[in-house]
Design a protein around this motif. Structure first.
Motif, mmCIF file in Angstrom:
data_model
loop_
_atom_site.group_PDB
_atom_site.id
_atom_site.type_symbol
_atom_site.label_atom_id
_atom_site.label_comp_id
_atom_site.label_asym_id
_atom_site.label_seq_id
_atom_site.Cartn_x
_atom_site.Cartn_y
_atom_site.Cartn_z
ATOM 1 N N PRO A 40 0.815 -1.216 0.000
ATOM 2 C CA PRO A 40 0.000 0.000 0.000
ATOM 3 C C PRO A 40 0.854 1.275 0.000
ATOM 4 C CG PRO A 40 -0.884 -1.579 1.566
ATOM 5 C CD PRO A 40 0.438 -2.131 1.095
ATOM 6 N N VAL A 41 1.860 1.296 0.825
ATOM 7 C CA VAL A 41 2.690 2.503 0.903
ATOM 8 C C VAL A 41 3.465 2.718 -0.391
ATOM 9 C CG1 VAL A 41 4.640 3.573 2.098
ATOM 10 C CG2 VAL A 41 2.891 2.339 3.410
ATOM 11 N N THR A 42 4.030 1.653 -0.904
ATOM 12 C CA THR A 42 4.756 1.746 -2.167
ATOM 13 C C THR A 42 3.855 2.283 -3.272
ATOM 14 O OG1 THR A 42 5.941 -0.230 -1.451
ATOM 15 C CG2 THR A 42 6.224 0.439 -3.750
ATOM 16 N N GLY A 43 2.622 1.756 -3.316
ATOM 17 C CA GLY A 43 1.686 2.185 -4.347
ATOM 18 C C GLY A 43 1.291 3.635 -4.194
ATOM 19 N N GLN A 44 1.042 4.039 -2.965
ATOM 20 C CA GLN A 44 0.662 5.435 -2.716
ATOM 21 C C GLN A 44 1.797 6.360 -3.139
ATOM 22 O OE1 GLN A 44 -2.425 6.696 -0.839
ATOM 23 N NE2 GLN A 44 -1.663 8.404 -2.089
ATOM 24 N N THR A 45 3.008 5.995 -2.778
ATOM 25 C CA THR A 45 4.171 6.809 -3.122
ATOM 26 C C THR A 45 4.339 6.885 -4.638
ATOM 27 O OG1 THR A 45 5.209 6.011 -1.109
ATOM 28 C CG2 THR A 45 6.640 7.086 -2.719
ATOM 29 N N SER A 46 4.181 5.753 -5.247
ATOM 30 C CA SER A 46 4.323 5.701 -6.699
ATOM 31 C C SER A 46 3.270 6.582 -7.368
ATOM 32 C CB SER A 46 4.194 4.247 -7.143
ATOM 33 O OG SER A 46 3.810 4.143 -8.480
ATOM 34 N N PHE A 47 2.029 6.509 -6.889
ATOM 35 C CA PHE A 47 0.955 7.321 -7.461
ATOM 36 C C PHE A 47 1.245 8.805 -7.231
ATOM 37 C CE2 PHE A 47 -3.124 9.574 -6.680
ATOM 38 C CZ PHE A 47 -3.620 9.533 -7.974
ATOM 39 N N ASP A 48 1.632 9.156 -5.995
ATOM 40 C CA ASP A 48 1.916 10.566 -5.693
ATOM 41 C C ASP A 48 3.008 11.108 -6.611
ATOM 42 O OD1 ASP A 48 -0.010 10.509 -3.759
ATOM 43 O OD2 ASP A 48 1.398 10.246 -2.077
ATOM 44 N N GLY A 49 3.951 10.243 -6.932
ATOM 45 C CA GLY A 49 5.046 10.661 -7.801
ATOM 46 C C GLY A 49 4.620 10.978 -9.217
ATOM 47 N N LEU A 50 3.463 10.457 -9.598
ATOM 48 C CA LEU A 50 2.971 10.716 -10.952
ATOM 49 C C LEU A 50 2.310 12.081 -11.069
ATOM 50 C CD1 LEU A 50 1.252 7.233 -11.548
ATOM 51 C CD2 LEU A 50 3.303 8.063 -12.743
ATOM 52 N N LEU A 51 1.805 12.580 -9.952
ATOM 53 C CA LEU A 51 0.986 13.791 -9.990
ATOM 54 C C LEU A 51 1.806 15.024 -10.329
ATOM 55 C CD1 LEU A 51 -1.253 13.129 -6.843
ATOM 56 C CD2 LEU A 51 -1.699 12.577 -9.245
ATOM 57 N N GLY A 52 1.200 15.878 -11.113
ATOM 58 C CA GLY A 52 1.802 17.182 -11.399
ATOM 59 C C GLY A 52 3.040 17.129 -12.267
ATOM 60 N N THR A 53 3.246 15.994 -12.952
ATOM 61 C CA THR A 53 4.449 15.879 -13.790
ATOM 62 C C THR A 53 4.072 15.351 -15.170
ATOM 63 O OG1 THR A 53 4.843 13.588 -13.150
ATOM 64 C CG2 THR A 53 5.881 15.283 -11.795
ATOM 65 N N PRO A 54 4.945 15.578 -16.132
ATOM 66 C CA PRO A 54 4.716 14.944 -17.435
ATOM 67 C C PRO A 54 4.875 13.432 -17.300
ATOM 68 C CG PRO A 54 6.362 16.701 -17.577
ATOM 69 C CD PRO A 54 6.161 16.411 -16.118
ATOM 70 N N PHE A 55 4.021 12.684 -17.945
ATOM 71 C CA PHE A 55 4.027 11.226 -17.867
ATOM 72 C C PHE A 55 5.203 10.682 -18.685
ATOM 73 C CE2 PHE A 55 2.589 6.960 -19.053
ATOM 74 C CZ PHE A 55 2.165 6.475 -17.825
ATOM 75 N N ILE A 79 -1.324 15.898 -14.475
ATOM 76 C CA ILE A 79 -0.389 15.102 -15.275
ATOM 77 C C ILE A 79 -0.505 15.514 -16.738
ATOM 78 C CG2 ILE A 79 0.338 12.756 -15.887
ATOM 79 C CD1 ILE A 79 -1.303 11.789 -13.443
ATOM 80 N N GLU A 80 0.619 15.737 -17.353
ATOM 81 C CA GLU A 80 0.604 15.987 -18.795
ATOM 82 C C GLU A 80 1.018 14.713 -19.514
ATOM 83 O OE1 GLU A 80 3.052 19.351 -19.598
ATOM 84 O OE2 GLU A 80 1.511 20.761 -18.930
ATOM 85 N N TYR A 81 0.500 14.534 -20.719
ATOM 86 C CA TYR A 81 0.761 13.299 -21.451
ATOM 87 C C TYR A 81 1.472 13.595 -22.771
ATOM 88 C CZ TYR A 81 -2.212 11.125 -17.994
ATOM 89 O OH TYR A 81 -2.717 10.679 -16.809
ATOM 90 N N PRO A 82 2.234 12.618 -23.247
ATOM 91 C CA PRO A 82 2.959 12.812 -24.502
ATOM 92 C C PRO A 82 1.991 13.138 -25.643
ATOM 93 C CG PRO A 82 2.988 10.495 -23.804
ATOM 94 C CD PRO A 82 2.505 11.302 -22.661
ATOM 95 N N ALA A 83 2.350 14.140 -26.428
ATOM 96 C CA ALA A 83 1.539 14.508 -27.583
ATOM 97 C C ALA A 83 1.985 13.668 -28.775
ATOM 98 C CB ALA A 83 1.704 15.999 -27.887
ATOM 99 N N THR A 84 1.069 12.843 -29.270
ATOM 100 C CA THR A 84 1.365 12.014 -30.442
ATOM 101 C C THR A 84 0.238 12.225 -31.446
ATOM 102 O OG1 THR A 84 0.225 10.161 -29.406
ATOM 103 C CG2 THR A 84 2.605 10.246 -29.139
ATOM 104 N N SER A 85 0.554 12.078 -32.709
ATOM 105 C CA SER A 85 -0.461 12.339 -33.730
ATOM 106 C C SER A 85 -1.069 11.035 -34.241
ATOM 107 C CB SER A 85 0.154 13.089 -34.908
ATOM 108 O OG SER A 85 0.983 12.211 -35.660
ATOM 109 N N VAL A 86 -2.251 11.143 -34.819
ATOM 110 C CA VAL A 86 -2.901 9.983 -35.426
ATOM 111 C C VAL A 86 -2.002 9.377 -36.502
ATOM 112 C CG1 VAL A 86 -4.838 9.272 -36.894
ATOM 113 C CG2 VAL A 86 -5.249 10.754 -34.913
ATOM 114 N N ALA A 87 -1.497 10.237 -37.386
ATOM 115 C CA ALA A 87 -0.685 9.724 -38.497
ATOM 116 C C ALA A 87 0.552 8.993 -37.989
ATOM 117 C CB ALA A 87 -0.289 10.867 -39.427
ATOM 118 N N ALA A 88 1.212 9.577 -37.012
ATOM 119 C CA ALA A 88 2.453 8.970 -36.516
ATOM 120 C C ALA A 88 2.175 7.659 -35.788
ATOM 121 C CB ALA A 88 3.182 9.946 -35.595
#
Lengths: 552, 552
Positions: A40-55, A79-88
């Motif tokens: 549980p603690v590992t998961g919570q920490t891991s999730f918190d680490g994702l917040l507010g950052t680019p994925f 969280i921001e996500y990588p911008a990828t295009s349909v064509a690519a």
């Protein structure tokens, strides 16, 4: 590469056995405690680490995208996500298909099961991701978003594997020619994928509803472009990242699985699914876009799970206390945001036979309302059951529904001590008449209709009418009368709705068990496909026959 | 009703075994002599009795229709067919579905096999019907229109039956709950049909191509409306009449199978297939209407077999005599009117390795042309091989093709002593260059292209390009080089084309064997479905789950 298959062959065999036997089985423990004290603690920490950052991603992308992902619990995801295009992404998928399509069913199954293993090893990170993007309670997010979703994924892999292994290969074919020598031909069959697959995620159960299509396509050799719902991205982004890691480690092009994120202002779904390279589309979500897909992505095989109007027919029971104990949970859990939640409770105006006595309509309805009010009277318990509301439209539907009949119980806001900005509401219970029409459309969210009917026969007829017009996934009926049961089953078969009877215990009609229950029949407007049956996998690959006349 | 199942269970079991083993098997003798001395005369008399009269039917109809059915052998058919409307047949099908959909897979299989038995008992009537409506030679009409078509029908029934019998039913599901009592649910699954099925017949092989879809739909509980090609009606009319007789005898509504005939002046196909009640469409025919169906009958599952450009790649061989003996037959039988007929022969300009020596391009081509001219030099033999031409467009294509390159052998009219008005032509053989484009489209009928290429690699690339652009069903390659074989297989898999190698004996690439070979891969523009695989049957029915909590 076959190492992965060997590592997971026993589990796959067991899953293949399970889809045949359809008795209870699960490959992934559903109890959080099964994962050890540190998880549980590992998961919570891991999730918190994702917040507010680019994925973080290894996928080629052009900067990052600000998205509309929001948490019904009111926390700032950021969280921001990588911008990828349909064509690519389509081009990269076509390129990745070459080796993946040529891999053996064993190698592909091995990769799929390794992806599931890595996800299963860290269910807490996923649980937080699902909880905070969908509004599910933590326990539901943990179970439905984690182990139960993994079970449905493994089920799809088992179906896909079994279907691909049906052909004896190679073999020698000999046709007798009377007194002459027989015709002799050596034959083999080569399995090839259909093409690029697209999986379009839903906002409420992105993993549970998304994994089956994704893994069925992967296991049959198709590269998959995962396009999450623009407001629920993180869970499927985690899946894609995990899958890419396994693919790369196994020596495959990681673009076999790609993430394509969009925003409500610039949706890419229609462009994506109508590309000629796209051969498969899996979709869970609202009916409007699902129907558009069925009608417009005609170059692809389209598998949809859309919306429906689920009904409860109350005819008779030995005892109503246990009936309402079960119903009050199934009709309120996750605030009616499950596609399997019963929306309508049909009660005959002449009352209900309970333990041999007739209980009046008014008394029955009062007891039902009291059961729900009682269940949700305690805020802490209410929060755990209701979860939070995903989407402004769902919130506004409460008021809309209240105007369509007599309000038996008003919706109220519930506060969460942990998440002060969470949007949590008890359901509104609205009484209408069988001649009304409001209950015949889906009112997704915390809306319960009590429908007063002239008889159980009318209850069944109204449930059937709503199912035929708007689709339906589940029915639940309570009856002690075998004739009524037959009548309900007949109507359910005609309407293409799965039906449960007399649930009073810890199984709720909303829940369907991997390896045993089919989710959605595919036979009405609630969707054209079923999780998971032969039809869900058999058309994701094609077979090329090779015939060779042996040298003389 | 289960009597029919019992009567045919052994044959069905054997067929189910055959689709698993895929070794040679046939349920219906292909030699006319196997049917006894009287059968030919009885069949001829029966066929003659059909000519010039209204087609007797028990189907409700509104008078009789004059039709465009014509015989390529020039005899006057003069059969009128019952006039039925789209609305009436759809309504009658919906009504008939009720009991048929509820019948068990066993009962439905029993009825299907009894229909096949009755057809198998009188193959000569059907042979004449197929011969005189399609232009096939008598022997081809007998075999492909009769026993081989019946084998493909039985194969479809076996697939449908096996798929429906996958679920254990009923069963008790128990989920452990730690120290508490387990969750216990009794489960069963009810198979229901998708809805009304439509089978649209083709003009050339109405039974062989039509039976699989018709019987797959019937076996899974769907009523079938059979709409024959407006110019080839009789064979499927005979099927429908036979089926209705069996259905009535078995106590079912005979409208489970109905005939709907139309004329070129008043085609009903588009109206029919877009009715909301229509859930399944099977189609064999030209690409234009097939593609229209795929794009427009979006409320239905659509199974198509359309057109394609089939190719022969000639690289190397121990001996060319046997190569051309085989090829000259496969490229000319039934005047190229099989969807599996090779149209293009690719020959490298540098020549072909034959028994270790290089034979020049010119010598190879001359030998090929001589083989064809030799085979067809004798009129009686030519008539038996070529059959007659179906459709004015096919005849006109000969001249059209002649203008696209160098004519190596001109088409000539062949006289038939038995049928002076028969339209019989030898193929035109046209030489073109790999840079030409004419060969890359289908020239259905007696048109053979010899394509001069720069190398075998270019031959393969051109065959692939044509397949990807126009579809293809069969490739045939001759090579003694394993690398070339691998290269061809790779290209075939990429293009979704079945491929045969080095056929020099009595098996022709045009032929595919029931229970063993798949006809059409479904993976290119030649069609979206395969005869017969799991995908062909799995989506013709749906499953409704019934869960019951046992009484306490």
């Amino acid at each position: 590469m076959s190492d992965l298959f060997a590592a997971h062959a026993e589990k796959l065999d067991r899953a293949v056995e399970a889809i045949g036997a359809r008795t209870y089985w699960s490959a992934y423990p559903e109890h959080p405690k099964a994962y050890g004290e540190d998880a549980p603690v590992t998961g919570q920490t891991s999730f918190d680490g994702l917040l507010g950052t680019p994925f973080a991603t290894d996928q080629v992308h052009d900067g990052y995208l600000e998205v509309a992902e929001g948490s019904p619990y009111g926390i700032d995801l950021g969280i921001e996500y990588p911008a990828t295009s349909v064509a690519a992404t389509v081009a990269a998928a076509v390129s990745a298909q070459r080796d993946w399509g040529k891999a053996s069913p064993e190698d592909r199954a091995g990769v799929c099961l390794e992806i599931l293993r890595r996800l299963a090893d860290d269910p807490f990170t996923m649980a937080h991701a699902v909880m905070h993007t969908t509004g599910q309670s933590f326990l539901m997010a943990f179970q439905a978003g984690g182990p139960h979703a993994l079970d449905r994924a493994l089920e799809a892999v088992a179906y896909a594997y079994r279907e691909q292994k049906r052909l004896p290969d190679p073999l020698r074919w000999e046709k007798p020619q009377g007194s002459r020598d027989p015709l002799v031909i050596d034959k083999r069959w080569i399995i090839r994928p259909r093409g690029v697959a697209v999986a379009i995620g839903v906002s409420t159960f992105p993993t549970w509803n998304g994994y089956p299509g994704i893994f069925a396509s992967l296991a049959t050799g198709n590269p998959v472009i995962v396009k999450p719902h623009p407001e629920t991205i993180l869970p499927l982004a985690l899946l894609v990242r995990t899958a890419r890691g396994v693919l790369a480690d196994a020596g495959f092009d990681p673009n076999v699985t790609q993430l394509l994120v969009d925003t409500p202002q610039a949706l890419v779904g229609k462009d994506l699914v109508t590309r000629p390279e796209v051969a498969i589309v899996d979709y869970t979500g609202g009916s409007a876009f699902g129907t558009w897909l069925e009608q417009n992505a005609t170059q692809a095989e389209v598998y949809t799970e859309k919306a429906g109007v689920n009904s409860v027919v109350l005819d008779s029971a030995p005892d109503l206390t246990s009936v309402f104990r079960n119903l009050s949970v199934s009709m309120t859990m996750y605030s009616g945001q499950m596609c399997t939640t019963p929306q309508n409770l049909f009660v005959p105006e002449s009352g209900v036979r309970v333990g041999g006595e007739t209980m009046s309509y008014d008394d029955v309805v009062a007891a039902f309302v009291a059961a729900i009010d009682g269940l949700l009277g305690d805020d802490a318990r209410a929060v755990a059951i209701l979860g939070a509301l995903k989407g402004a439209a769902t919130l506004s539907r409460i008021e809309e529904a209240a105007s369509t009949g007599t309000v038996l119980s008003e919706s109220r806001a519930v506060g969460s001590p942990d998440f002060p900005d969470a949007v949590i509401r008890t359901p509104v219970i609205v009484e209408v008449d069988g001649t009304d029409t409001a209950f015949a459309s889906e009112m997704f969210g915390p809306v319960i209709y009590v429908v007063k009917t002239s008889s159980t026969s009318e209850s069944v007829a109204l449930a059937k009418k709503a199912a035929l017009e708007s689709g339906a996934i589940t029915w639940l009926a309570y009856t002690t009368d075998d004739d009524v049961m037959d009548q309900v089953v007949d109507a359910a078969v005609d309407s293409g709705v799965s039906v449960a009877f007399n649930l009073t215990g810890a199984l709720f009609v909303n829940q369907s068990a991997a390896y045993s229950d089919f989710h959605v029949t595919g036979a009405n407007a609630a969707g054209n496909a079923s999780l998971t049956d032969g039809a869900f996998v058999a058309n994701r690959f094609r077979v090329v026959g090779v015939r060779v006349e042996p040298a003389a």
